[in-house]
Design a protein around this motif. Structure first.
Motif, short mmCIF file in Angstrom:
data_model
loop_
_atom_site.label_atom_id
_atom_site.label_comp_id
_atom_site.label_asym_id
_atom_site.label_seq_id
_atom_site.Cartn_x
_atom_site.Cartn_y
_atom_site.Cartn_z
N PHE A 21 31.38 41.14 32.23
CA PHE A 21 31.47 40.76 30.82
C PHE A 21 31.12 41.91 29.89
CE2 PHE A 21 27.07 40.20 31.90
CZ PHE A 21 26.36 40.45 30.74
N ARG A 22 30.57 43.00 30.45
CA ARG A 22 30.22 44.16 29.62
C ARG A 22 31.16 45.35 29.81
NH1 ARG A 22 24.25 45.44 31.34
NH2 ARG A 22 24.74 47.32 30.12
N LEU A 23 32.15 45.21 30.68
CA LEU A 23 33.04 46.33 30.98
C LEU A 23 33.94 46.67 29.80
CD1 LEU A 23 34.25 45.50 34.62
CD2 LEU A 23 32.54 47.19 33.95
N LEU A 24 34.11 47.96 29.56
CA LEU A 24 35.08 48.43 28.58
C LEU A 24 36.47 48.49 29.23
CD1 LEU A 24 33.02 51.41 27.10
CD2 LEU A 24 33.28 49.10 26.15
N PRO A 25 37.54 48.55 28.42
CA PRO A 25 38.89 48.60 29.00
C PRO A 25 39.06 49.70 30.05
CG PRO A 25 39.05 48.18 26.66
CD PRO A 25 37.59 48.44 26.94
N MET A 26 38.52 50.90 29.80
CA MET A 26 38.65 51.98 30.77
C MET A 26 37.97 51.61 32.09
SD MET A 26 37.49 55.98 30.51
CE MET A 26 38.67 56.30 29.19
N GLU A 27 36.83 50.93 32.00
CA GLU A 27 36.09 50.55 33.19
C GLU A 27 36.80 49.44 33.97
OE1 GLU A 27 31.99 51.84 30.91
OE2 GLU A 27 32.49 49.71 31.14
N VAL A 28 37.42 48.52 33.25
CA VAL A 28 38.22 47.48 33.92
C VAL A 28 39.37 48.12 34.69
CG1 VAL A 28 39.76 45.50 33.57
CG2 VAL A 28 37.66 45.68 32.23
N ALA A 29 40.11 49.00 34.00
CA ALA A 29 41.27 49.64 34.61
C ALA A 29 40.86 50.54 35.78
CB ALA A 29 42.02 50.45 33.56
N ASN A 30 39.81 51.34 35.60
CA ASN A 30 39.37 52.23 36.67
C ASN A 30 38.90 51.46 37.89
OD1 ASN A 30 39.96 54.53 35.23
ND2 ASN A 30 37.85 54.94 34.61
N THR A 31 38.25 50.33 37.66
CA THR A 31 37.77 49.52 38.78
C THR A 31 38.94 48.92 39.55
OG1 THR A 31 35.71 48.97 37.61
CG2 THR A 31 36.37 47.52 39.42
N LEU A 32 39.90 48.37 38.84
CA LEU A 32 41.07 47.79 39.52
C LEU A 32 41.87 48.86 40.23
CD1 LEU A 32 42.17 45.16 36.86
CD2 LEU A 32 41.49 44.67 39.22
N TRP A 33 42.03 50.03 39.57
CA TRP A 33 42.75 51.12 40.22
C TRP A 33 42.03 51.55 41.50
CZ3 TRP A 33 41.23 56.10 41.48
CH2 TRP A 33 42.27 56.93 41.96
N ALA A 34 40.70 51.67 41.43
CA ALA A 34 39.94 52.11 42.61
C ALA A 34 40.04 51.09 43.74
CB ALA A 34 38.47 52.31 42.22
N LEU A 35 39.92 49.82 43.42
CA LEU A 35 40.03 48.79 44.45
C LEU A 35 41.40 48.83 45.11
CD1 LEU A 35 38.31 45.80 42.58
CD2 LEU A 35 37.34 47.15 44.47
N GLY A 36 42.44 49.05 44.29
CA GLY A 36 43.78 49.18 44.86
C GLY A 36 43.92 50.41 45.71
N LYS A 37 43.41 51.54 45.21
CA LYS A 37 43.51 52.80 45.95
C LYS A 37 42.78 52.72 47.29
CE LYS A 37 44.49 57.30 46.09
NZ LYS A 37 45.89 57.80 46.06
N LEU A 38 41.64 52.04 47.30
CA LEU A 38 40.85 51.89 48.52
C LEU A 38 41.41 50.82 49.45
CD1 LEU A 38 37.31 52.12 46.90
CD2 LEU A 38 38.36 53.83 48.40
N ARG A 39 42.36 50.04 48.95
CA ARG A 39 42.98 48.96 49.73
C ARG A 39 41.92 48.00 50.27
NH1 ARG A 39 46.68 51.89 47.89
NH2 ARG A 39 48.74 52.07 48.80
N VAL A 40 40.95 47.68 49.41
CA VAL A 40 39.89 46.77 49.84
C VAL A 40 40.35 45.32 49.66
CG1 VAL A 40 38.10 48.42 49.23
CG2 VAL A 40 38.78 46.69 47.58
N ASP A 41 39.71 44.45 50.38
CA ASP A 41 39.99 43.02 50.27
C ASP A 41 39.06 42.46 49.20
OD1 ASP A 41 40.88 40.48 50.63
OD2 ASP A 41 39.85 40.13 52.53
N ALA A 42 39.46 42.60 47.96
CA ALA A 42 38.61 42.17 46.84
C ALA A 42 38.45 40.65 46.85
CB ALA A 42 39.22 42.64 45.52
N ASP A 43 37.22 40.19 46.63
CA ASP A 43 37.01 38.75 46.66
C ASP A 43 37.48 38.11 45.37
OD1 ASP A 43 34.68 38.32 44.73
OD2 ASP A 43 33.82 39.82 46.08
N ALA A 44 37.70 36.80 45.44
CA ALA A 44 38.29 36.07 44.31
C ALA A 44 37.40 36.12 43.07
CB ALA A 44 38.55 34.62 44.72
N ALA A 45 36.07 36.07 43.26
CA ALA A 45 35.16 36.07 42.12
C ALA A 45 35.25 37.38 41.34
CB ALA A 45 33.73 35.84 42.60
N LEU A 46 35.36 38.48 42.07
CA LEU A 46 35.47 39.79 41.41
C LEU A 46 36.78 39.89 40.64
CD1 LEU A 46 34.75 42.72 40.83
CD2 LEU A 46 35.60 43.32 43.11
N LEU A 47 37.88 39.52 41.26
CA LEU A 47 39.17 39.61 40.60
C LEU A 47 39.23 38.70 39.37
CD1 LEU A 47 41.66 39.76 43.60
CD2 LEU A 47 41.00 41.62 42.06
#
Length: 247
Positions: free
Chosen positions: A37-63
């Motif tokens: 709830f405190r993430l800035l747009p850049m932090e949202v995008a960087n986090t999603l990009w990183a999770l995708g790049k790492l090919r992690v199995d992100a849990d539903a709560a995080l997404l």
């Protein structure tokens, strides 16, 4: 860890292609969920990009937490953040989120004049990967911007964009294809095997006759690549699943 620290850590791990320790990723994911709830747009995008790049199995709560924050801050997103968000979601297999797609569409259109060649290619790649049915005016605007920035496209951008256009079954204007073909010739020595294969396969799928100069450039690069590595190491590319990793 504050929001920026968590986001930056995930981004750095993905960018450095460091060894992924499941315990660390799980801990960072839990912290991100708590602080979303405190993430800035850049932090949202960087986090999603990183999770995708790492090919992690992100849990539903995080997404879900990232999704809600993206919706809440969408009007502040810049082209890189629209690009990173959609790319990450596509790689993570998120589909059918119509509300988030609409929010990203609105912001993408509003900031189109500031979008780079890579932004355009990645957004279209993400939409095609999601099997989305994007708004026709959005796609047209992206294609117009692609034509305006064609001289800045890398080999990977060209392959991704053409693959996306073919997959989305978009009728691209001849001017766009001509500009991308000319740029492909100019940067042909940077093409990898996937870029060569996807570029030619996409043009064939679209029913476009490749210009002789492009065919010759791709032939020369394919010969070079074939001589540079064992034949068994050459990956193949087939539409629609043979897209080039866009980041």
């Amino acid at each position: 860890f504050d929001p920026q620290s968590v986001s930056n850590t995930l981004w750095a791990i993905a960018t450095l292609e460091a060894e992924v320790h499941p315990e660390l990723i799980a801990a960072l994911s839990r912290r991100t969920t708590a602080l979303a709830f405190r993430l800035l747009p850049m932090e949202v995008a960087n986090t999603l990009w990183a999770l995708g790049k790492l090919r992690v199995d992100a849990d539903a709560a995080l997404l879900e937490a990232l999704r809600e924050r993206a919706l809440a801050t969408a009007d502040a997103f810049q082209p890189d953040q629209v690009d990173g968000t959609l790319w990450g979601l596509a790689v993570l297999g998120v589909k059918d989120d119509l509300a988030l797609l609409e929010a990203m569409r609105e912001r993408s259109v509003e900031t189109m004049d500031a979008s780079s060649a890579q932004n355009v290619a990645n957004v279209l790649w993400a939409l095609a990967t999601m099997s989305a049915e994007p708004d026709g005016e959005w796609v047209s605007a992206l294609c117009r911007r692609a034509a305006e920035t064609a001289g800045s496209f890398s080999g990977r951008d060209i392959a991704n964009l053409l693959w996306a256009i073919a997959t989305l079954q978009v009728k691209a204007e001849d001017g766009l294809i001509s500009k991308l073909s000319a740029q492909a010739v100019a940067v042909s020595t940077t093409f990898g095997t996937k870029e060569v294969s996807c570029t030619l396969s996409a043009l064939e799928t679209m029913g476009v006759d490749a210009h002789p100069s492009l065919l010759e450039a791709m032939r020369r690069q394919a010969v070079y690549l074939a001589d540079a590595m064992p034949f068994s190491a050459l990956p193949c590319c087939s539409l629609p699943s043979g897209d080039v990793d866009s980041r």
